[in-house]
Write a protein that holds these residues in place. Structure first.
Motif, mmCIF file in Angstrom:
data_model
loop_
_atom_site.group_PDB
_atom_site.id
_atom_site.type_symbol
_atom_site.label_atom_id
_atom_site.label_comp_id
_atom_site.label_asym_id
_atom_site.label_seq_id
_atom_site.Cartn_x
_atom_site.Cartn_y
_atom_site.Cartn_z
ATOM 1 N N GLU A 29 0.833 -1.191 0.000
ATOM 2 C CA GLU A 29 0.000 0.000 0.000
ATOM 3 C C GLU A 29 0.873 1.248 0.000
ATOM 4 N N VAL A 30 0.918 1.920 -1.164
ATOM 5 C CA VAL A 30 1.701 3.144 -1.328
ATOM 6 C C VAL A 30 0.747 4.327 -1.154
ATOM 7 N N ALA A 31 1.067 5.214 -0.219
ATOM 8 C CA ALA A 31 0.121 6.265 0.173
ATOM 9 C C ALA A 31 -0.203 7.222 -0.965
ATOM 10 N N ARG A 32 0.768 7.504 -1.838
ATOM 11 C CA ARG A 32 0.516 8.408 -2.956
ATOM 12 C C ARG A 32 0.991 7.759 -4.231
ATOM 13 N N THR A 33 0.219 7.912 -5.271
ATOM 14 C CA THR A 33 0.588 7.348 -6.571
ATOM 15 C C THR A 33 0.930 8.434 -7.576
ATOM 16 N N THR A 34 0.874 9.694 -7.169
ATOM 17 C CA THR A 34 1.336 10.813 -7.996
ATOM 18 C C THR A 34 2.250 11.680 -7.144
ATOM 19 N N VAL A 35 3.397 12.028 -7.685
ATOM 20 C CA VAL A 35 4.357 12.866 -6.967
ATOM 21 C C VAL A 35 4.940 13.885 -7.925
ATOM 22 N N ASP A 36 5.544 14.918 -7.360
ATOM 23 C CA ASP A 36 6.211 15.931 -8.168
ATOM 24 C C ASP A 36 7.607 15.462 -8.557
ATOM 25 N N ALA A 37 8.066 15.919 -9.704
ATOM 26 C CA ALA A 37 9.429 15.613 -10.134
ATOM 27 C C ALA A 37 10.431 16.124 -9.098
ATOM 28 N N GLY A 38 11.554 15.458 -9.041
ATOM 29 C CA GLY A 38 12.593 15.815 -8.081
ATOM 30 C C GLY A 38 12.839 14.670 -7.128
ATOM 31 N N THR A 39 13.172 14.986 -5.899
ATOM 32 C CA THR A 39 13.492 13.968 -4.905
ATOM 33 C C THR A 39 12.262 13.591 -4.089
ATOM 34 N N SER A 40 11.993 12.306 -4.017
ATOM 35 C CA SER A 40 10.925 11.778 -3.181
ATOM 36 C C SER A 40 11.522 10.834 -2.147
ATOM 37 N N VAL A 41 10.830 10.729 -1.012
ATOM 38 C CA VAL A 41 11.239 9.795 0.038
ATOM 39 C C VAL A 41 10.093 8.828 0.294
ATOM 40 N N PHE A 42 10.386 7.544 0.146
ATOM 41 C CA PHE A 42 9.420 6.500 0.477
ATOM 42 C C PHE A 42 9.800 5.923 1.845
ATOM 43 N N ALA A 43 8.834 5.861 2.745
ATOM 44 C CA ALA A 43 9.051 5.303 4.078
ATOM 45 C C ALA A 43 8.335 3.955 4.144
ATOM 46 N N ILE A 44 9.111 2.874 4.037
ATOM 47 C CA ILE A 44 8.551 1.529 3.916
ATOM 48 C C ILE A 44 8.558 0.838 5.271
ATOM 49 N N THR A 45 7.417 0.322 5.668
ATOM 50 C CA THR A 45 7.303 -0.469 6.895
ATOM 51 C C THR A 45 6.857 -1.873 6.531
ATOM 52 N N ASN A 46 7.578 -2.857 7.010
ATOM 53 C CA ASN A 46 7.251 -4.258 6.726
ATOM 54 C C ASN A 46 6.384 -4.822 7.848
ATOM 55 N N GLY A 47 5.086 -4.951 7.561
ATOM 56 C CA GLY A 47 4.167 -5.528 8.518
ATOM 57 C C GLY A 47 3.904 -7.007 8.296
ATOM 58 N N GLY A 48 4.677 -7.618 7.396
ATOM 59 C CA GLY A 48 4.502 -9.034 7.106
ATOM 60 C C GLY A 48 5.405 -9.923 7.934
ATOM 61 N N GLN A 49 5.441 -11.187 7.550
ATOM 62 C CA GLN A 49 6.271 -12.177 8.234
ATOM 63 C C GLN A 49 7.542 -12.504 7.467
ATOM 64 N N LYS A 50 7.626 -12.038 6.222
ATOM 65 C CA LYS A 50 8.780 -12.320 5.375
ATOM 66 C C LYS A 50 9.633 -11.069 5.207
ATOM 67 N N VAL A 51 10.937 -11.259 5.045
ATOM 68 C CA VAL A 51 11.815 -10.150 4.668
ATOM 69 C C VAL A 51 11.356 -9.629 3.309
ATOM 70 N N THR A 52 11.354 -8.319 3.136
ATOM 71 C CA THR A 52 10.848 -7.768 1.883
ATOM 72 C C THR A 52 11.815 -6.766 1.283
#
Length: 360
Positions: A29-52
């Motif tokens: 689940e990616v919070a935004r699917t449209t972003v502005d050009a330039g630098t973006s930061v994705f903050a990923i949290t693994n809520g599963g049982q497997k390494v991702t």
């Protein structure tokens, strides 16, 4: 053994703050699917049982940025510089397959980070390093392939970790180009993804398990063809400064996910050659960025110098002549010492991308 190489602190570099990614074993689940050009930061949290893992792909599965080895319960940040266009995001539970994909649209325009003269100089310095390593990779792979085709098992075994050294030093760049990486360096599990098991590790299995390379000629020829293609593409690639920063971290993730565990070179047990090469490559990326880092965060540079030296000291205990001890001769205490040293380096190196992304 390594729990995702640590977690990153929240960042607010990109306009609007980080883009949260909630990863599980069955969703991304990616919070935004449209972003502005330039630098973006994705903050990923693994809520599963497997390494991702989390990837941002351009068309043709060209890797724009990736973060690997996110253990269950942990979070990692990924900084990426993206021009306008259409992209895909992907979470890879279990770190296999094509991943759980989603669309990402980047619009507008932004000045590239390389408009900063110091960052431009950093990328040019690193690209010179890549050029030197790819030249050696092609030379040593050519020698390796000849030994295989000549049926010289002993000679090919000796050359195997040497040729791979140059591959492992630049692996984050090599991984940019779709299926070329798994064709060259994929382990036997690539068959689960519908790919053919070939490249270095298929020949490794022939050399150490069957002891015969009488049928390995076509595989060796394809390896050399693929390596030559990687060399051409890598030398033509114009890298973002964030790719250097992310690559320095990705090489530590490579150590965590394959070298420490012995999974990478499971037939030859030459994992410490790869381990050392990954550290060399990480150092080279940081060295290219060093003038920028010294200006923006001198304390971080001192910490990195200390932790790189500690990794070198821990690994240096396992030298064997001009090479390295085999992985299966190391004790659990040896592996823990190496793991602890990598963890200690991973924490400060995870901060480099945020420093690079800051506007001077």
């Amino acid at each position: 053994m390594l729990a995702g190489c640590g977690a990153d602190e929240p960042e607010t570099t990109a306009a609007g703050g980080p883009i949260t990614v909630k990863a599980t074993d069955s969703s991304c689940e990616v919070a935004r699917t449209t972003v502005d050009a330039g630098t973006s930061v994705f903050a990923i949290t693994n809520g599963g049982q497997k390494v991702t893992e989390f990837y941002v792909y351009a068309p043709g599965d060209r890797v724009m940025a990736e973060v690997e080895n996110i253990a269950p319960g942990l979070s990692r940040n990924l900084h990426v510089e993206l021009p306008a266009g259409s992209y895909e995001t992907a979470c890879k539970p279990g770190m296999i397959g094509k991943g759980i994909r989603g669309q990402l649209t980047v619009s507008g325009s932004a000045a590239p980070l390389t408009d900063d003269a110091a960052l431009l100089a950093a990328t040019e310095s690193y690209q010179r390093y890549v050029k030197s390593q790819t030249a050696a990779l092609e030379t040593k792979t050519t020698e390796f392939v000849k030994l295989v085709k000549d049926g010289d098992v002993a000679g090919a075994k000796a050359m195997f970790p040497i040729a791979r050294t140059y591959w492992e030093r630049i692996e984050p760049v090599a991984e940019i180009f779709g299926d070329l990486d798994p064709r060259i360096d994929g382990r036997e599990e690539v068959t689960e993804e519908g790919l053919k098991f070939g490249g270095f590790h298929r020949i490794e299995k022939d050399l150490w398990v069957t002891g015969s390379v009488k049928d390995s000629g076509p595989i060796a020829d394809q390896l050399l063809t693929d390596v030559k293609e990687i060399v051409q593409k890598a030398n033509a690639e114009k890298l973002s400064p964030l790719q250097l920063a992310n690559g320095a971290k990705a090489l530590l993730d490579e150590v965590a996910s394959g070298k420490i565990t012995g999974e990478e070179d499971r037939y030859s047990h030459t994992d410490l050659w790869d381990f050392n090469a990954n550290i060399d490559g990480s150092k080279a990326a940081i060295a290219s960025l060093r003038p920028v880092l010294e200006e923006r965060d001198a304390a971080l540079v001192k910490t990195l110098d200390t932790e790189f030296a500690n990794v070198d000291a821990a690994l240096g205990k396992h030298r064997d002549g001009d090479g390295w001890k085999l992985h299966n001769t190391l004790t659990q205490a040896d592996l823990k010492e190496l793991s602890d040293a990598i963890n200690a380096l991973a924490e400060p190196i995870s901060k480099v991308a945020a420093v690079v992304a800051k506007q001077a």
